[in-house]
Design a protein around this motif. Structure first.
Motif, mmCIF file in Angstrom:
data_model
loop_
_atom_site.group_PDB
_atom_site.id
_atom_site.type_symbol
_atom_site.label_atom_id
_atom_site.label_comp_id
_atom_site.label_asym_id
_atom_site.label_seq_id
_atom_site.Cartn_x
_atom_site.Cartn_y
_atom_site.Cartn_z
ATOM 1 N N ALA A 109 0.830 -1.199 0.000
ATOM 2 C CA ALA A 109 0.000 0.000 0.000
ATOM 3 C C ALA A 109 0.866 1.250 0.000
ATOM 4 O O ALA A 109 0.615 2.217 -0.728
ATOM 5 C CB ALA A 109 -0.931 0.000 1.211
ATOM 6 N N MET A 110 1.918 1.261 0.832
ATOM 7 C CA MET A 110 2.774 2.439 0.898
ATOM 8 C C MET A 110 3.592 2.602 -0.373
ATOM 9 O O MET A 110 3.834 3.709 -0.846
ATOM 10 C CB MET A 110 3.672 2.363 2.126
ATOM 11 C CG MET A 110 2.893 2.509 3.426
ATOM 12 S SD MET A 110 3.948 2.516 4.871
ATOM 13 C CE MET A 110 4.743 4.114 4.688
ATOM 14 N N VAL A 111 4.030 1.498 -0.950
ATOM 15 C CA VAL A 111 4.750 1.586 -2.214
ATOM 16 C C VAL A 111 3.837 2.138 -3.298
ATOM 17 O O VAL A 111 4.222 2.990 -4.100
ATOM 18 C CB VAL A 111 5.297 0.205 -2.622
ATOM 19 C CG1 VAL A 111 5.806 0.242 -4.052
ATOM 20 C CG2 VAL A 111 6.425 -0.199 -1.690
ATOM 21 N N ALA A 112 2.616 1.657 -3.317
ATOM 22 C CA ALA A 112 1.664 2.166 -4.305
ATOM 23 C C ALA A 112 1.410 3.647 -4.111
ATOM 24 O O ALA A 112 1.152 4.383 -5.057
ATOM 25 C CB ALA A 112 0.348 1.394 -4.212
ATOM 26 N N LEU A 113 1.508 4.107 -2.860
ATOM 27 C CA LEU A 113 1.316 5.529 -2.584
ATOM 28 C C LEU A 113 2.526 6.354 -2.987
ATOM 29 O O LEU A 113 2.424 7.330 -3.720
ATOM 30 C CB LEU A 113 1.055 5.731 -1.082
ATOM 31 C CG LEU A 113 -0.367 5.495 -0.607
ATOM 32 C CD1 LEU A 113 -0.380 5.387 0.907
ATOM 33 C CD2 LEU A 113 -1.262 6.619 -1.068
ATOM 34 N N GLY A 602 13.158 6.601 4.426
ATOM 35 C CA GLY A 602 12.495 7.867 4.719
ATOM 36 C C GLY A 602 11.119 7.664 5.308
ATOM 37 O O GLY A 602 10.717 8.371 6.242
ATOM 38 N N TRP A 603 10.376 6.708 4.786
ATOM 39 C CA TRP A 603 9.044 6.430 5.341
ATOM 40 C C TRP A 603 9.145 5.951 6.785
ATOM 41 O O TRP A 603 8.358 6.345 7.642
ATOM 42 C CB TRP A 603 8.341 5.367 4.510
ATOM 43 C CG TRP A 603 8.081 5.759 3.110
ATOM 44 C CD1 TRP A 603 8.054 7.023 2.591
ATOM 45 C CD2 TRP A 603 7.827 4.879 2.016
ATOM 46 N NE1 TRP A 603 7.789 6.984 1.244
ATOM 47 C CE2 TRP A 603 7.641 5.681 0.864
ATOM 48 C CE3 TRP A 603 7.718 3.497 1.899
ATOM 49 C CZ2 TRP A 603 7.363 5.141 -0.388
ATOM 50 C CZ3 TRP A 603 7.444 2.955 0.648
ATOM 51 C CH2 TRP A 603 7.274 3.771 -0.474
ATOM 52 N N LEU A 685 2.301 10.468 4.692
ATOM 53 C CA LEU A 685 3.604 11.080 4.430
ATOM 54 C C LEU A 685 4.407 10.296 3.398
ATOM 55 O O LEU A 685 5.471 10.755 2.962
ATOM 56 C CB LEU A 685 4.391 11.217 5.736
ATOM 57 C CG LEU A 685 3.782 12.196 6.745
ATOM 58 C CD1 LEU A 685 4.528 12.133 8.070
ATOM 59 C CD2 LEU A 685 3.790 13.624 6.196
ATOM 60 N N ALA A 686 3.927 9.106 3.028
ATOM 61 C CA ALA A 686 4.529 8.353 1.927
ATOM 62 C C ALA A 686 3.830 8.647 0.607
ATOM 63 O O ALA A 686 4.249 8.140 -0.431
ATOM 64 C CB ALA A 686 4.471 6.848 2.219
#
Length: 693
Positions: A109-113, A602-603, A685-686
């Motif tokens: 999910a965060m990578v997709a973001l 960073g995330w 923030l990602a």
């Protein structure tokens, strides 16, 4: 005359930017150091950041060591290794994807973001790097952001060269933009435009036509570009004062009151010392493990996060890349802070010709580029070459090798005396007619005043040269507008630069009055340092220590220790103020900074800040970021994204974030998002809305 010490064009083997060892991990020799800052320190140098390889190797044709661990890489794989991590630790970890019943994995999910370059630069279909696809699965991405196929130029021009073969600030940017990712960015860049009577008029008359995920609100756009990160306070100031008045105030920074963070810089003791005091106290400072050049970087970070003089700090960072002198060079501990104060900061919004003249008389630059060793019978050409190639007309500015040679002859005599002060030695100055890039001078006197006047006249000439005007304009447009700025804007800025004889404020005002600036929403991506600073700003971190903090018997205050921790994290991410070891400064285009490891790092750092684990600063609890949290998950995500990135996210992005929390949009949640508030805020923030500026 014997030119026995003139080094060849390339490779270069006589540089002045060798790094030097520090006596302790944090630069102070603290007997009670704080806990490691987000990673295990494998090396006692620079807070765990492995010592830089000798930059001269790249000129000698020596292969760089294989990179280890997370790194920021460009289309040709150029990058700086991050610290080696203990066996088995791998990349920094996000929350587990293996929880039973979770429909959307948190990593994916965060990578997709944030990892997909399809959302970077406003929607150009650039996609993620191969590293990200390998870590998170091919289904998380499409395309290749790091393809090295040349799309324009020839092998003789920067856009047709590999980044490792070019060195100038603008040249680096152009070489990276020759990749497939760069070509996609070019297609989404704003077109030509015009100048208006003022910034507000330009903003009102400009329609944003590029594809972008960012809000097209001009106030947010101004805040993103003219500061190191949007905050509620900055937005409120712009709305209250109006765009024109706010920009005028930012261009007159001396009238802006210092922030709490700036007032606390008094807690960095070496920053108050003069060059003479630093020289006199060098042994004592070494025994204490104090490093003035590192405290200078700490202070710069503090100003980026907390100063109200944000546009000034952005320009300081710009000049530190353009007229670059590394913080960590042999002599930086004594001279680099003075260069920061007396050259860069003194002239950042003033006259570039005056800045370049001051730089050429400053011990930091004279030592860094070996000018102090150049004399009429043994000439060193380093500074003469960089004055042309990096600091003025640029590699395509029209100069040739005889120009470099003549300039090196003219500049002989400038050096540093035994007390560490600039000195001109007439007996070492070459006397004789010179001709450099259209500049001619009799240079027929060894009288110090006349000889120095000849050198200053030459420096002024190249600083106001039409090629320099274009070079500065291109670099400023790349920083403030787009990785591929429109030629119409570059030409307009160059004309203003020439008309005003190198004064910077008129150039910036022309930029803010141009439709191209206001049309470039979403066309810049934050580099690692900028992402971290923007995160601290977005989360409203306060420079005061947390009530929970116990400083023990540390020699440093909590504030000083906290700044050093941020500094060390930036080193780990691969970018920190004045950190480039070679004199070309950091590249300023997105495709130079794509990497899975550093992005995830960073995330994770955003998560550390949200959690407030390190007590040297005061952090707003994530459940208090929104004053009155809505009762349903979907509305809460909307409110939290509005608070952190200034706008709501798309439905797709919001659903991905709800997937991180494992709840539906209509689910009832409390202020802690049923315990998932940190994960939700970190996911926001990602998002591309935080990665873009």
């Amino acid at each position: 005359m014997a030119d026995q010490n003139v080094p060849p064009r390339r490779p270069r083997d006589d540089r002045g930017w060798d790094g030097h060892q520090h006596p302790s991990a944090d630069g102070y020799g603290d007997p009670h150091p704080p806990a490691p800052y987000g990673y295990d320190s494998p090396n006692p140098y620079q807070g765990g950041y492995a010592a830089q390889a000798d930059p001269r190797e790249q000129y000698a044709g020596q292969p760089a060591p294989a990179p280890r661990g997370p790194q920021w890489v460009g289309p040709e794989g150029l990058g700086r290794p991050a610290p080696a991590r203990p066996a088995g630790t791998g990349l920094p970890t996000l929350d587990d994807d293996d929880e039973s019943g979770r429909k959307v994995g948190r990593r994916k999910a965060m990578v997709a973001l944030g990892g997909t370059a399809a959302v970077v630069a406003g929607g150009a279909a650039l996609a993620m790097t191969p590293q990200i696809r390998g870590l998170f699965g091919d289904e998380a991405a499409a395309g290749d952001a790091t393809g090295s196929t040349v799309t324009d130029g020839t092998a003789a021009r920067p856009s047709g060269q590999q980044p490792s073969t070019v060195r100038t600030y603008t040249e680096q940017n152009e070489s990276y933009m020759g990749s497939r990712a760069g070509e996609a960015l070019k297609k989404n860049a704003p077109a030509g435009g015009r100048t208006f009577s003022g910034p507000a008029a330009a903003a009102a008359a400009t329609k944003v036509t590029v594809k972008t995920v960012l809000s097209k609100d001009p106030i947010l756009h101004l805040a993103r570009r003219a500061t190191f990160g949007v905050t509620p306070g900055v937005v409120a100031d712009i709305k209250r004062e109006g765009m024109d008045a706010w920009i005028r105030a930012q261009l007159d920074p001396d009238k802006l009151e210092p922030s709490k963070g700036e007032l606390k810089l008094a807690e960095l003791p070496t920053q108050k010392l003069s060059v003479q005091q630093l020289r006199d106290q060098r042994d004592n400072l070494n025994e204490q493990g104090a490093n003035p050049e590192r405290e200078m970087v700490d202070a710069t970070i503090a100003r980026q996060i907390w100063s109200k003089r944000q546009l000034f700090e952005v320009m300081v960072d710009f000049w530190n890349d353009f007229l670059h002198v590394a913080a960590d060079f042999d002599g930086g501990e004594v001279y680099r802070n003075s260069f920061d104060q007396d050259v860069v900061r003194k002239h950042a919004l003033g006259s570039y010709p005056e800045m370049l003249i001051a730089a050429n008389k400053h011990p930091a630059l004279l030592i860094y580029l070996n000018q102090k060793d150049s004399r009429k019978d043994a000439i060193n050409e380093n500074l003469a070459r960089e004055n042309l190639e990096l600091y003025s007309v640029g590699v395509d500015g029209g100069y040739k090798e005889p120009d470099v040679r003549q300039a090196a002859m003219l500049q002989t005599g400038r050096g540093v005396d035994d007390k560490g002060k600039y000195v001109f030695r007439p007996e070492q100055h070459y006397v004789g007619k010179v001709k450099i890039l259209g500049f001619t001078h009799a240079n027929n006197s060894a009288d110090p005043k006349k000889a120095e006047a000849a050198i200053d006249a030459y420096i002024t000439y190249i600083a106001t040269h039409p090629s320099t005007a274009k070079y500065v304009a291109q670099s400023l447009a790349t920083r403030f507008v787009s990785d591929t700025p429109p030629k119409s804007l570059v030409d307009r800025l160059a004309k203003t630069y020439t008309t005003n004889k190198g004064m910077i404020k008129p150039v910036l005002m022309t930029l803010f009055c141009s439709s191209e600036f206001w049309a470039g929403v979403g066309q810049k991506v934050r580099r690692p340092m900028e992402y971290l600073v923007a995160t601290y700003r977005a989360l409203g971190v306060s420079p005061e220590a947390s009530p929970k903090h116990n400083n023990g018997d540390s020699k440093r205050t909590a504030y000083a220790r906290g700044l050093r921790q941020i500094h060390d994290k930036m080193r780990e991410l691969g970018q920190y103020p004045m950190g480039q070891p070679t004199p070309d400064g950091y590249p300023d285009v997105y495709v130079a900074w794509t990497s899975a490891g550093a992005m995830v790092n960073g995330w994770n750092e955003a998560g550390e800040i949200l959690a407030g684990y390190r007590t040297t600063f005061t952090y707003t609890a994530p459940e208090k970021l929104v004053a009155k949290p809505p009762a349903t998950a979907g509305a809460y995500v909307d409110a939290l994204s509005q608070r952190l990135v200034g706008q709501k996210l798309s439905t797709r992005e919001k659903n991905l974030i709800l997937g991180v929390a494992g709840v539906a949009a209509t689910a009832k949640v409390d202020a802690t998002f049923n315990g998932a508030i940190t994960a939700v805020a970190r996911a926001i923030l990602a998002s591309p809305q935080h990665h873009l500026r």
